[in-house]
Design a protein around this motif. Structure first.
Motif, PDB file in Angstrom:
ATOM      1  N   SER A  89       4.610 -13.384   2.158  1.00 60.90           N
ATOM      2  CA  SER A  89       5.480 -11.997   2.609  1.00 60.90           C
ATOM      3  C   SER A  89       4.764 -11.449   3.928  1.00 60.90           C
ATOM      4  CB  SER A  89       5.064 -11.028   1.457  1.00 60.90           C
ATOM      5  OG  SER A  89       3.826 -10.836   1.333  1.00 60.90           O
ATOM      6  N   CYS A  90       5.228 -10.342   4.349  1.00 54.92           N
ATOM      7  CA  CYS A  90       4.722 -10.066   5.852  1.00 54.92           C
ATOM      8  C   CYS A  90       3.286  -9.710   5.882  1.00 54.92           C
ATOM      9  CB  CYS A  90       5.738  -8.858   6.366  1.00 54.92           C
ATOM     10  SG  CYS A  90       5.119  -7.163   5.855  1.00 54.92           S
ATOM     11  N   ARG A  91       2.733  -9.168   4.830  1.00 55.68           N
ATOM     12  CA  ARG A  91       1.263  -8.962   4.633  1.00 55.68           C
ATOM     13  C   ARG A  91       0.995  -7.387   5.040  1.00 55.68           C
ATOM     14  NH1 ARG A  91      -0.918 -14.126   4.062  1.00 55.68           N
ATOM     15  NH2 ARG A  91       0.930 -15.318   3.549  1.00 55.68           N
ATOM     16  N   HIS A  92       1.604  -6.824   6.083  1.00 56.40           N
ATOM     17  CA  HIS A  92       1.379  -5.688   6.587  1.00 56.40           C
ATOM     18  C   HIS A  92       2.332  -4.369   6.375  1.00 56.40           C
ATOM     19  CE1 HIS A  92       4.519  -6.172   9.416  1.00 56.40           C
ATOM     20  NE2 HIS A  92       3.940  -7.567   9.514  1.00 56.40           N
ATOM     21  N   CYS A  93       3.387  -4.639   5.655  1.00 52.57           N
ATOM     22  CA  CYS A  93       4.142  -3.283   5.272  1.00 52.57           C
ATOM     23  C   CYS A  93       3.391  -2.658   4.267  1.00 52.57           C
ATOM     24  CB  CYS A  93       5.577  -3.860   4.739  1.00 52.57           C
ATOM     25  SG  CYS A  93       5.708  -4.601   3.393  1.00 52.57           S
ATOM     26  N   ALA A  94       3.906  -1.475   4.011  1.00 53.96           N
ATOM     27  CA  ALA A  94       3.033  -0.401   3.031  1.00 53.96           C
ATOM     28  C   ALA A  94       3.126  -1.248   1.597  1.00 53.96           C
ATOM     29  CB  ALA A  94       4.042   0.995   2.730  1.00 53.96           C
ATOM     30  N   SER A  95       4.348  -1.910   1.068  1.00 55.07           N
ATOM     31  CA  SER A  95       4.312  -2.643  -0.082  1.00 55.07           C
ATOM     32  C   SER A  95       3.420  -3.762   0.012  1.00 55.07           C
ATOM     33  CB  SER A  95       5.733  -3.049  -0.443  1.00 55.07           C
ATOM     34  OG  SER A  95       6.671  -2.038  -0.554  1.00 55.07           O
ATOM     35  N   CYS A  96       3.211  -4.601   0.892  1.00 57.13           N
ATOM     36  CA  CYS A  96       2.217  -5.637   0.842  1.00 57.13           C
ATOM     37  C   CYS A  96       0.829  -5.082   0.604  1.00 57.13           C
ATOM     38  CB  CYS A  96       2.426  -6.450   2.315  1.00 57.13           C
ATOM     39  SG  CYS A  96       3.864  -7.484   1.988  1.00 57.13           S
ATOM     40  N   GLU A  97       0.651  -3.856   1.489  1.00 57.74           N
ATOM     41  CA  GLU A  97      -0.659  -3.470   1.510  1.00 57.74           C
ATOM     42  C   GLU A  97      -1.320  -2.801   0.129  1.00 57.74           C
ATOM     43  OE1 GLU A  97      -1.338  -0.827   4.681  1.00 57.74           O
ATOM     44  OE2 GLU A  97      -1.629  -2.555   6.052  1.00 57.74           O
ATOM     45  N   TYR A 121       8.272  -6.026  -3.219  1.00 61.63           N
ATOM     46  CA  TYR A 121       8.829  -5.246  -2.602  1.00 61.63           C
ATOM     47  C   TYR A 121       8.802  -5.258  -0.987  1.00 61.63           C
ATOM     48  CZ  TYR A 121       9.299  -3.737  -7.552  1.00 61.63           C
ATOM     49  OH  TYR A 121       9.497  -3.682  -8.891  1.00 61.63           O
ATOM     50  N   CYS A 122       8.268  -6.224  -0.634  1.00 60.62           N
ATOM     51  CA  CYS A 122       7.889  -6.224   0.772  1.00 60.62           C
ATOM     52  C   CYS A 122       9.100  -5.934   1.587  1.00 60.62           C
ATOM     53  CB  CYS A 122       7.750  -7.964   1.200  1.00 60.62           C
ATOM     54  SG  CYS A 122       7.292  -8.163   2.942  1.00 60.62           S
ATOM     55  N   GLU A 123       8.889  -5.006   2.593  1.00 58.64           N
ATOM     56  CA  GLU A 123       9.757  -4.157   3.165  1.00 58.64           C
ATOM     57  C   GLU A 123      10.434  -5.294   4.274  1.00 58.64           C
ATOM     58  OE1 GLU A 123       7.718  -0.573   3.745  1.00 58.64           O
ATOM     59  OE2 GLU A 123       7.632  -1.153   1.617  1.00 58.64           O
ATOM     60  N   ASN A 124       9.839  -6.406   4.742  1.00 61.00           N
ATOM     61  CA  ASN A 124      10.477  -7.431   5.624  1.00 61.00           C
ATOM     62  C   ASN A 124      10.749  -8.559   4.782  1.00 61.00           C
ATOM     63  OD1 ASN A 124       9.805  -5.908   8.059  1.00 61.00           O
ATOM     64  ND2 ASN A 124       7.513  -6.166   7.133  1.00 61.00           N
ATOM     65  N   GLY A 125      10.933  -8.517   3.459  1.00 59.49           N
ATOM     66  CA  GLY A 125      11.513  -9.476   2.554  1.00 59.49           C
ATOM     67  C   GLY A 125      10.295 -10.593   2.356  1.00 59.49           C
TER      68      GLY A 125
HETATM   69 ZN    ZN Z   1       5.534  -6.852   3.419  1.00 57.44          ZN
END
Ligand code: ZN
Ligand code: NAP
Ligand code: ZN
Length: 353
Positions: A94-102, A108-112
């Motif tokens: 996952s992207c690791r840096h969006c609000a959901s990943c954090e 629910y990664c906002e970048n998929g």
């Molecule tokens: Zn993410």
């Protein structure tokens, strides 16, 4: 250089799964290479293999309930070492840096997030553009998406925890299910049987809500205190306004009215199975009792580890039928018919024979 992998894949929505060889990336410093021992068969594997949700890329190798032993680790991996019993669920990146990943909610990664199978492989390292799942003998995964399997759990019976377990555990926790609550689990399949076991272990009064009269006895053995036949209109009417929470695992679109009517004021029904349109979503059951309906997708990596540890402490695994991989197509047909108690798990040693 890549790692040669043996597995099974399907080439079109209507073809059968058959032997298939492909490549995994060599481990990067943060990667773990896993020798896969077992992989569960989730109904989502079937929806995807048959392109029932659209967008499936072929060749397609399903499998996101993976348990195996660590074969090798990259130089920066500190959590795992060769020989450890580990699992991989529905996500590998996952992207690791969006609000959901954090927040540890990578699902629910906002970048998929990247699905374990059929996802766009953003890491690369092989000629394939999409990810291949766990119906195979090896997988290379970033350590952040690797889970530890408690040693006291049977590895085959633990495999479905990686999807069926977390998909039911996460909403039960999010909606704070516990003692003193009457909780209904709708649909006794792979997810439903774990929903019953987990809600029971959390101390709730559990009601199995099923279309199958024959499953009542099993439901009680799994931990249900009561069984409610959803096809019995009188029993459904008598149970109206009595539930604190409903976990709905029905795998297809359906009429939600009869289930919503079961909820008490302020209670919620969480849908995890149907991605199709739900019919009879009327305002009255919502407005007049401030009820709600919500959805929930698997669970994040930290919560998946929490669920595995919870299952380790409470000695909870899945009820499984172990099969050889050559029997996977028959297992798909039986799963669709509801003819499995309650999850098929592929023994990957059978790939060699
Ligand atoms: Zn993410
Ligand atoms: P499964 O083993 O096939 O079980 C589904 C159960 O639902 C059946 O055993 C049956 O139980 C009941 N059912 C089936 N058709 C029905 C109908 N038309 N009306 C009412 N009840 C029906 O499936 P599963 O592996 O548990 O997966 C359930 C669904 O969750 C699938 O759609 C899957 O793709 C989805 N899923 C979602 C997530 C997520 O993150 N949200 C994760 C994993 C899977 P009874 O005989 O007891 O009625
Ligand atoms: Zn699944």
């Amino acid at each position: 250089m890549t790692i040669a992998v043996h597995g099974y894949a399907t080439q079109s929505p209507t073809s059968e799964l058959a032997p298939f060889t492909f490549e995994r990336r060599e481990p990067r410093p943060q990667d773990v290479v896993i020798d896969i021992l077992f992989c569960g068969i989730c109904h989502s594997d079937i929806h995807s293999a048959r392109n029932e949700w659209g967008g499936t890329q072929y060749p397609f190798t399903p499998g996101h309930e993976i348990v195996g032993r660590v074969a090798a680790v990259g130089k920066d991996v500190s959590t795992y070492k060769a020989g450890d019993l580990v699992g991989v669920g529905c996500m590998v990146d996952s992207c690791r840096h969006c609000a959901s990943c954090e927040d540890g909610l990578e699902q629910y990664c906002e970048n998929g997030f990247t699905g374990t199978y059929g996802g766009e492989d953003k890491i690369g390292g092989t000629p394939h553009k999409t990810t291949f799942g766990g119906y195979s003998d090896k997988i290379t995964v970033d350590e952040r998406f690797v889970l530890r399997i408690p040693d006291n759990l049977d590895p085959a019976a633990a495999a479905p925890l990686l999807c069926a377990g977390i998909t039911t555990y996460s909403p039960l926790r999010h909606w704070k299910v516990g003692p003193g609550q009457k909780v209904g689990v709708i649909g006794l399949g792979g997810l439903g049987h774990m929903g019953v076991k987990l809600a029971h272990a959390m101390g709730a009064h559990v009601v199995m809500i099923t279309t199958s009269p024959s499953k009542g006895e099993d439901a009680r053995k799994l931990g249900a205190d009561e069984v409610l036949l959803s096809t019995d209109a009188a029993a459904m009417k008598a149970a109206q306004n009595s539930f604190d929470f409903l976990l709905n695992t029905i795998p297809v679109g359906h009429d939600v009215d009869p289930y919503m009517a079961l909820l008490k004021r302020d209670a919620a029904m969480v849908v995890v199975g149907a991605v199709e349109p739900l019919t009879n979503v009327n305002g009255i059951p919502f407005i007049f009792r401030r009820r709600s309906m919500a959805g929930s997708l698997i669970g994040g990596v930290p919560e998946t580890q929490e669920m595995l540890d919870f299952c380790g402490e409470h000695n909870i695994t899945c009820d499984i039928e172990t099969i050889a991989i050559k029997d996977v197509n028959e297992a798909y047909d039986r799963t669709v018919k509801g003819d499995v108690k309650y999850r098929f798990v592929i023994d990957m040693a059978s790939l060699e024979s």
